[in-house]
Design a protein around this motif. Structure first.
Motif, PDB file in Angstrom:
ATOM      1  N   ALA A   1       1.241  -1.161  -0.412  1.00 33.75           N
ATOM      2  CA  ALA A   1      -0.128   0.226   0.217  1.00 33.75           C
ATOM      3  C   ALA A   1       0.974   1.492  -0.344  1.00 33.75           C
ATOM      4  O   ALA A   1       0.125   2.169  -1.224  1.00 33.75           O
ATOM      5  CB  ALA A   1      -0.995  -0.028   1.015  1.00 33.75           C
ATOM      6  N   TRP A   2       2.205   1.159   1.003  1.00 28.60           N
ATOM      7  CA  TRP A   2       2.376   1.984   0.724  1.00 28.60           C
ATOM      8  C   TRP A   2       3.538   2.094  -0.449  1.00 28.60           C
ATOM      9  O   TRP A   2       3.559   3.857  -1.451  1.00 28.60           O
ATOM     10  CB  TRP A   2       3.875   1.991   1.827  1.00 28.60           C
ATOM     11  CG  TRP A   2       4.927   3.185   2.263  1.00 28.60           C
ATOM     12  CD1 TRP A   2       4.933   4.648   2.206  1.00 28.60           C
ATOM     13  CD2 TRP A   2       6.546   2.922   1.292  1.00 28.60           C
ATOM     14  NE1 TRP A   2       5.834   4.867   2.232  1.00 28.60           N
ATOM     15  CE2 TRP A   2       7.169   4.294   1.418  1.00 28.60           C
ATOM     16  CE3 TRP A   2       7.279   2.335   0.090  1.00 28.60           C
ATOM     17  CZ2 TRP A   2       8.396   4.341   0.981  1.00 28.60           C
ATOM     18  CZ3 TRP A   2       8.162   2.345  -0.097  1.00 28.60           C
ATOM     19  CH2 TRP A   2       8.533   3.701   0.015  1.00 28.60           C
ATOM     20  N   PHE A   3       4.107   1.255  -1.522  1.00 33.37           N
ATOM     21  CA  PHE A   3       4.328   1.758  -2.390  1.00 33.37           C
ATOM     22  C   PHE A   3       3.564   1.836  -3.554  1.00 33.37           C
ATOM     23  O   PHE A   3       4.204   3.067  -4.309  1.00 33.37           O
ATOM     24  CB  PHE A   3       5.119  -0.132  -2.829  1.00 33.37           C
ATOM     25  CG  PHE A   3       6.236  -0.047  -4.435  1.00 33.37           C
ATOM     26  CD1 PHE A   3       7.741   0.256  -3.386  1.00 33.37           C
ATOM     27  CD2 PHE A   3       5.675  -0.095  -5.506  1.00 33.37           C
ATOM     28  CE1 PHE A   3       8.640   0.020  -4.696  1.00 33.37           C
ATOM     29  CE2 PHE A   3       7.108  -0.119  -6.376  1.00 33.37           C
ATOM     30  CZ  PHE A   3       7.804   0.481  -5.874  1.00 33.37           C
ATOM     31  N   ASP A   4       2.149   2.183  -3.116  1.00 30.62           N
ATOM     32  CA  ASP A   4       1.377   1.934  -4.317  1.00 30.62           C
ATOM     33  C   ASP A   4       0.939   3.476  -3.862  1.00 30.62           C
ATOM     34  O   ASP A   4       0.782   4.207  -5.314  1.00 30.62           O
ATOM     35  CB  ASP A   4      -0.282   1.111  -3.698  1.00 30.62           C
ATOM     36  CG  ASP A   4      -1.308   1.577  -5.136  1.00 30.62           C
ATOM     37  OD1 ASP A   4      -0.850   1.322  -5.988  1.00 30.62           O
ATOM     38  OD2 ASP A   4      -2.149   2.411  -4.917  1.00 30.62           O
ATOM     39  N   HIS A   5       1.075   4.006  -2.960  1.00 30.41           N
ATOM     40  CA  HIS A   5       0.988   5.305  -2.766  1.00 30.41           C
ATOM     41  C   HIS A   5       1.949   6.136  -3.439  1.00 30.41           C
ATOM     42  O   HIS A   5       1.744   7.458  -3.756  1.00 30.41           O
ATOM     43  CB  HIS A   5       0.513   5.772  -0.979  1.00 30.41           C
ATOM     44  CG  HIS A   5       0.369   7.063  -1.097  1.00 30.41           C
ATOM     45  ND1 HIS A   5      -0.725   7.797  -1.099  1.00 30.41           N
ATOM     46  CD2 HIS A   5       1.232   7.934  -0.906  1.00 30.41           C
ATOM     47  CE1 HIS A   5      -0.881   9.043  -0.558  1.00 30.41           C
ATOM     48  NE2 HIS A   5       0.285   9.437   0.039  1.00 30.41           N
ATOM     49  N   CYS A   6       3.353   5.739  -3.177  1.00 28.83           N
ATOM     50  CA  CYS A   6       4.638   6.404  -4.047  1.00 28.83           C
ATOM     51  C   CYS A   6       4.218   6.264  -5.599  1.00 28.83           C
ATOM     52  O   CYS A   6       4.464   7.893  -5.702  1.00 28.83           O
ATOM     53  CB  CYS A   6       6.072   5.699  -3.948  1.00 28.83           C
ATOM     54  SG  CYS A   6       6.038   6.009  -1.369  1.00 28.83           S
TER      55      CYS A   6
END
Length: 193
Positions: free
Chosen positions: A101-106
């Motif tokens: 989810a963090w990677f997707d947000h980036c």
């Protein structure tokens, strides 16, 4: 995961074993092996659990370098709270849903940047590397009179390096080395220099 994270926060990642975590839960290590195949699985789950602390993510609006810098600062704060994360970063890992989810947000922040997807992946990885280096440097501090990160090694044979590390020039007023480094790396990798 909470028990393992509390153990790592208190005593370092070396204190975390299947047996120790099972003991903290008043059960046997065999019970944990019903759910996890190895200590590496445990470390992956701990890292993913900690990644949940990066919420809430900054809203995707505004200048992408500013947003990515906020994300990087959030990572640095996370690594300051959980020093053991820096120690387990170099190992191969399986990403969990919080990390993804963090990677997707980036990637969402970088969506308007006219760069190839591979470059965006590289930029996120490089940003994480910079954050890890800053966190690692903070956690090591000075060691035996030798500059941080050299484990007490005598740097006398390297006079230029010694001079640069022991008498660094002060950063220009109003410039934060972390900010400058993160922004510079992101812009360079994404061809936005």
């Amino acid at each position: 995961m909470r028990a393992a994270i509390a153990m790592a926060d208190a005593d370092g990642i070396g204190a975390v074993s299947m047996r120790a975590v099972a003991g903290a839960l008043n059960t046997g290590a065999g019970t944990l092996y019903r759910y996890l195949s190895s200590r590496d699985d445990l470390l992956d789950l701990m890292a993913d659990q900690a990644a949940g602390e990066l919420l809430p993510y900054p809203e995707i609006s505004g200048d992408w370098p500013d947003l990515m810098l906020r994300v990087a600062r959030g990572q640095l704060d996370l690594y300051r709270r959980h020093r053991w994360l820096v120690e387990i970063m170099p190992r191969p890992t399986a990403f969990g849903p919080r990390s993804l989810a963090w990677f997707d947000h980036c990637l969402g922040i970088l969506r308007p940047v006219p760069a190839a997807t591979a470059a965006k992946f590289e930029a996120i990885a490089m940003m994480t590397g910079v954050v890890t280096l800053f966190a690692r440097g903070e956690s090591r501090g000075e060691s035996g009179g030798s500059p941080a990160g050299f484990g007490g090694m005598d740097l006398a044979a390297f006079p230029n390096l010694l001079a640069a590390l022991t008498t660094p020039s002060p950063p220009p007023a109003g410039r934060d080395l972390f900010d400058v480094t993160v922004r510079g790396v992101l812009r360079a990798v994404l061809g936005q220099g």
